[in-house]
Write a protein that holds these residues in place. Sequence first.
Motif, PDB file in Angstrom:
ATOM      1  N   PHE A 477       0.825  -1.211   0.000  1.00  0.00           N
ATOM      2  CA  PHE A 477       0.000   0.000   0.000  1.00  0.00           C
ATOM      3  C   PHE A 477       0.856   1.256   0.000  1.00  0.00           C
ATOM      4  CE2 PHE A 477      -2.731  -3.391   1.151  1.00  0.00           C
ATOM      5  CZ  PHE A 477      -3.950  -3.061   0.590  1.00  0.00           C
ATOM      6  N   GLY A 479       3.633   1.396  -1.361  1.00  0.00           N
ATOM      7  CA  GLY A 479       4.131   1.437  -2.742  1.00  0.00           C
ATOM      8  C   GLY A 479       3.107   2.058  -3.673  1.00  0.00           C
ATOM      9  N   MET A 480       1.851   1.643  -3.516  1.00  0.00           N
ATOM     10  CA  MET A 480       0.807   2.215  -4.368  1.00  0.00           C
ATOM     11  C   MET A 480       0.613   3.701  -4.088  1.00  0.00           C
ATOM     12  SD  MET A 480      -2.159  -0.598  -4.990  1.00  0.00           S
ATOM     13  CE  MET A 480      -2.303  -1.297  -3.363  1.00  0.00           C
ATOM     14  N   ALA A 481       0.994   4.130  -2.878  1.00  0.00           N
ATOM     15  CA  ALA A 481       0.923   5.562  -2.571  1.00  0.00           C
ATOM     16  C   ALA A 481       2.125   6.306  -3.153  1.00  0.00           C
ATOM     17  CB  ALA A 481       0.858   5.774  -1.065  1.00  0.00           C
ATOM     18  N   GLY A 482       3.010   5.597  -3.842  1.00  0.00           N
ATOM     19  CA  GLY A 482       4.086   6.264  -4.569  1.00  0.00           C
ATOM     20  C   GLY A 482       5.403   6.380  -3.841  1.00  0.00           C
TER      21      GLY A 482
ATOM     22  N   TRP B  67      -5.325   2.154   4.560  1.00  0.00           N
ATOM     23  CA  TRP B  67      -4.354   2.719   3.632  1.00  0.00           C
ATOM     24  C   TRP B  67      -4.773   2.616   2.172  1.00  0.00           C
ATOM     25  CZ3 TRP B  67      -1.365  -1.180   6.800  1.00  0.00           C
ATOM     26  CH2 TRP B  67      -1.074  -0.674   8.075  1.00  0.00           C
ATOM     27  N   LEU B  70      -5.216   5.882  -0.053  1.00  0.00           N
ATOM     28  CA  LEU B  70      -4.133   6.854  -0.174  1.00  0.00           C
ATOM     29  C   LEU B  70      -4.301   7.528  -1.528  1.00  0.00           C
ATOM     30  CD1 LEU B  70      -1.387   4.536   1.234  1.00  0.00           C
ATOM     31  CD2 LEU B  70      -2.280   6.571   2.319  1.00  0.00           C
ATOM     32  N   PRO B  71      -4.429   8.856  -1.566  1.00  0.00           N
ATOM     33  CA  PRO B  71      -4.956   9.526  -2.748  1.00  0.00           C
ATOM     34  C   PRO B  71      -4.184   9.289  -4.031  1.00  0.00           C
ATOM     35  CG  PRO B  71      -4.884  11.013  -0.909  1.00  0.00           C
ATOM     36  CD  PRO B  71      -4.188   9.771  -0.473  1.00  0.00           C
ATOM     37  N   LEU B  72      -3.024   8.672  -3.970  1.00  0.00           N
ATOM     38  CA  LEU B  72      -2.356   8.445  -5.242  1.00  0.00           C
ATOM     39  C   LEU B  72      -3.056   7.391  -6.076  1.00  0.00           C
ATOM     40  CD1 LEU B  72       1.403   8.813  -4.485  1.00  0.00           C
ATOM     41  CD2 LEU B  72      -0.156  10.376  -5.560  1.00  0.00           C
ATOM     42  N   LEU B  73      -3.914   6.601  -5.422  1.00  0.00           N
ATOM     43  CA  LEU B  73      -4.654   5.610  -6.199  1.00  0.00           C
ATOM     44  C   LEU B  73      -5.736   6.279  -7.036  1.00  0.00           C
ATOM     45  CD1 LEU B  73      -5.470   2.352  -4.274  1.00  0.00           C
ATOM     46  CD2 LEU B  73      -4.425   2.642  -6.498  1.00  0.00           C
ATOM     47  N   MET B  88      -5.698  -0.452 -13.251  1.00  0.00           N
ATOM     48  CA  MET B  88      -5.187  -0.842 -11.935  1.00  0.00           C
ATOM     49  C   MET B  88      -6.308  -1.426 -11.088  1.00  0.00           C
ATOM     50  SD  MET B  88      -2.384  -0.725 -10.144  1.00  0.00           S
ATOM     51  CE  MET B  88      -1.604  -0.476  -8.580  1.00  0.00           C
ATOM     52  N   TYR B 244      10.168  10.560 -11.882  1.00  0.00           N
ATOM     53  CA  TYR B 244       8.934   9.929 -11.403  1.00  0.00           C
ATOM     54  C   TYR B 244       7.952  11.019 -10.997  1.00  0.00           C
ATOM     55  CZ  TYR B 244       6.041   6.781  -8.466  1.00  0.00           C
ATOM     56  OH  TYR B 244       5.033   6.056  -7.903  1.00  0.00           O
ATOM     57  N   PRO B 246       4.432  10.794  -9.802  1.00  0.00           N
ATOM     58  CA  PRO B 246       3.361   9.842  -9.479  1.00  0.00           C
ATOM     59  C   PRO B 246       1.952  10.400  -9.702  1.00  0.00           C
ATOM     60  CG  PRO B 246       4.538  10.542  -7.494  1.00  0.00           C
ATOM     61  CD  PRO B 246       5.323  11.033  -8.657  1.00  0.00           C
ATOM     62  N   LYS B 282      -6.069  14.601   3.127  1.00  0.00           N
ATOM     63  CA  LYS B 282      -4.697  14.097   3.230  1.00  0.00           C
ATOM     64  C   LYS B 282      -3.789  15.156   3.858  1.00  0.00           C
ATOM     65  CE  LYS B 282      -0.848  12.394   0.388  1.00  0.00           C
ATOM     66  NZ  LYS B 282      -0.606  10.981   0.692  1.00  0.00           N
TER      67      LYS B 282
END
Lengths: 596, 355
Positions: A477, A479-482, B67, B70-73, B88, B244, B246, B282
């Motif tokens: 998780f 990791g998925m958060a970057g 978790w 997490l807003p990057l998803l 994804m 990178y 993200p 966040k």
Amino acid sequence: MSAHADTHAHDDHGHHHKETFVTKYIFSQDHKMIAKQYLITGTIMGVIGIIMSLMFRMQIAWPEEPNVIFEALLGKWAPEGVMDADIYLALVTIHGTIMVFFVLTAGLSGTFSNLLIPLQIGARDMASGFLNMVSYWLFFLSSVVMVLSLFVEAGPAAAGWTIYPPLSALPMAQGGSGMGMTLWLVSMAIFIASSLLGSLNYIVTVLNLRTKGMTMTRLPLTIWAFFITAVIGVISFPVLLSAALLLIMDRSFGTSFFLSDIFIQGEVLHYQGGSPVLFEHLFWFLGHPEVYIVILPAMGLVSEIMAANSRKPIFGYRAMIASILAIAFLSTIVWGHHMFISGMNPFLGSVFTFTTLLIAIPSAVKAFNWITTLWKGNLQMNPAMLFSIGFVSTFITGGLTGIILGDSALDINVHDTYFVVAHFHLVMGISALYGMFAGIYHWYPKMFGRMLNKNLGYIHFWITAICAYGVFFPMHFIGMAGLPRRYYTNSNFPLFDDLANVNVVITVFALIGGAVQIIYLYNFFISIFYGKKAEQNPWKSTTLEWTTPVEHIHGNWPGEIPHVHRWAYDYSKPGHDVDFVPQTVPLKDGEEELQH
Amino acid sequence: MTALLTIIVLVFILVAIWQMVKIFDLAQARTENTQVATDKDNTINGYIMMGFLAFIYIITIVSIVKWGDLPLLSNAASEHGSTTDNLMITSLVIIFFVQTITQFLLHYFAFKYKGEKGKKALFFADNNKLEAVWTIIPVIVLAGLIIYGLNTWINIMGVDETEDPLVVELYAQQFNWKARYAGADNTLGKANVRLIDIDRANILGLDEADPNAQDDIITTELHLPVGRPVLFKMRSQDVLHSAYMPHFRAQMNCVPGMITQFGFTPTVTTAEMRQTQEIQDKVANINRIRVEKSEALVAKGEDALDRYEFDYLLLCNKICGKSHYNMQMKIVVESQEEYDSWIKEQKEFKNSLSN
């Protein structure tokens, strides 16, 4: 001499020599002793590798906080107990190198290929006992060089276990790229030589020295796995050796295989025309098959242990062999999935996505076959069986996320993050380690003539199993958060502040999981001397190794080598009183040999 | 001193474990003690298997609940980002579905079929139909995923030159980033690290004679106009780096000796992103953590941490040396007008050289 009058040419060596301490325990040519030497060297390297991981996990959880352990173990690299950024990268690098090559390649495959190939195919020893001995001592030498590299003035290699140039090629880019990297390369070159000698020996032995009646389709799956692993090793390790040699040329003799147009520390270097991407291709041409070199032997061990402890034949024996072959073949044409965003042509990315996702098919077949092997079994929950079930569990959990990483479009965003770390640790790190533990608990009686304490085994397994998930599941998780891997601290990115508590959870699980291994080490070393004496066939197995006497003798069987009359998985066969029929028992009148 | 203490503690731990082990051994002495699993062992471990299955499910649920958002998803800030995210999510759903079922079967069988003395297992070595089923099902699912994935990949990596993308060079060095805008002609001037002349402040090695280079603009912040495709050209002067980004679902390595590229279209300005609910939550959460940390720091006599405000970031994501962990550049996505006025304030290359 009558004992082996019937047999093969290789029987001539060894038998009449008087054994001294040196020839028996140190420069031994007996495969059983060499197996133990591999195991113990691998264990020592494993302890070093795990302690390193615990240290950098503590740094990640409590960044830049003084720690007495750092001060004690790292010395000048931890002024006032605060870990230095350079040594952090070095720890990550050497941890990876040690665990992948020294523990899970040499420690796992070296131990069990040596122990089981002659015993399970019915041979008196390896095809060449001498080469086998040389192979071990080269491995030992490479371990020594790798450990020595830790004490280099400017620090050990720190460019990541993948040692991508130019970082690994230029001493001015990083302290660890000086003498530390030279020793790393020397150590790996010796390691590869050792691995090749071992692999060639395994291949020749399996092909030529099987006892009468031991056809290829009667081989236990362990042998199939070791055999194919050796073949992959022979195909791919030389490529890493060439990459290492070219890198040595670039570093020391001014060639430009991997380097071009570099301006560093205020000066332009002379290198022109090389490409770091070339190195990545060469590295991963070994690097990817390498993960199968690590996992296939574990799969073989687990298949065997599951069948014996389920008191059932392994389900789909031929499909298991076919899937090993398919995985082995595919493993050599998927390396580019480590390089989707390396600057390689995107079309190549498409090809590698296609081949990579195909590997999921034989892997799925294997997982379903293991699960079906348990169905309606009579499961004997020995510690080896628990580790085997644990293997299937982590192999599934870790393997599934490969669907994401193998998909180039998704890899863009999780490449080199903790998602990758979680994935490969579960699918090849923890799984292979479980396979190794399973093998050790199962064949300990064969190796040392004594039993491991089962209750300690249970404690070892259950705490390890919980900690393994506790460490690597949440890691997906973050990791998925970057969150990128190999960051010394995340405190320069307030963006990631909300992940700090997850990192603490992970580290706590890691510390507990690491501490539990002390119980295992205690069990392992104490049982050599004080363990319960083993019976000849404690697990009631069908395979040939359990027909040899408990006390080790050179040549394995005191009389003639037994002949084989059936496949390796006649457990609970109808028409027999006992629930296992050893391979040496001839078929009854009218009994059909079911082997698939 | 601390080293000595550590050693003493370690010795105590070892002694404690040794004592514990002795207890285990004594406890075992009264059983028949063959070290082979008994029916009782099978039963106990069978139950623990079910407990462990529950543990796997619980850690899955806890991770997703705590978790998983997490807003990057979510919240992709680029045009292709939402297609990546859909792929994804599709993959994750398939993974969790398969994971839940296979882990159940594995652990349930381990519980259900625990061994008993005298029981005989079913001799079940093979079944072509079953094996065909679980070969074909993965084939179909993976074929779907491969087609879906490759479509997305080709869509992301294909650069449409007719869209007139804004050309920007990302330049990596140990341990910072520079951006080079192509200027009014939207064509980057030729460059090579051999042309770097620190004394003349030609830090990226631009060819001073190249007319295309004259209007190039070198900056330490990356500003992008919203809605316009950007084509990044990546260069590195020393070792491998990886650009990178993200939030934009974008990443490409920077390789010394060659130019790599990656293109995307930013769709959400920094200001808009700061207003979204997920980011506000966040940021509030992060600031609460930072305030807590600051209290501890102030108590020790150190400076408190700054308040965090959301910004897009460019991070280095390929190990590049000692300060790899702090190699970042701020990205600002803004309206075309804001971008135009910002770029006007920056110095063109020909004016930035010092004799």
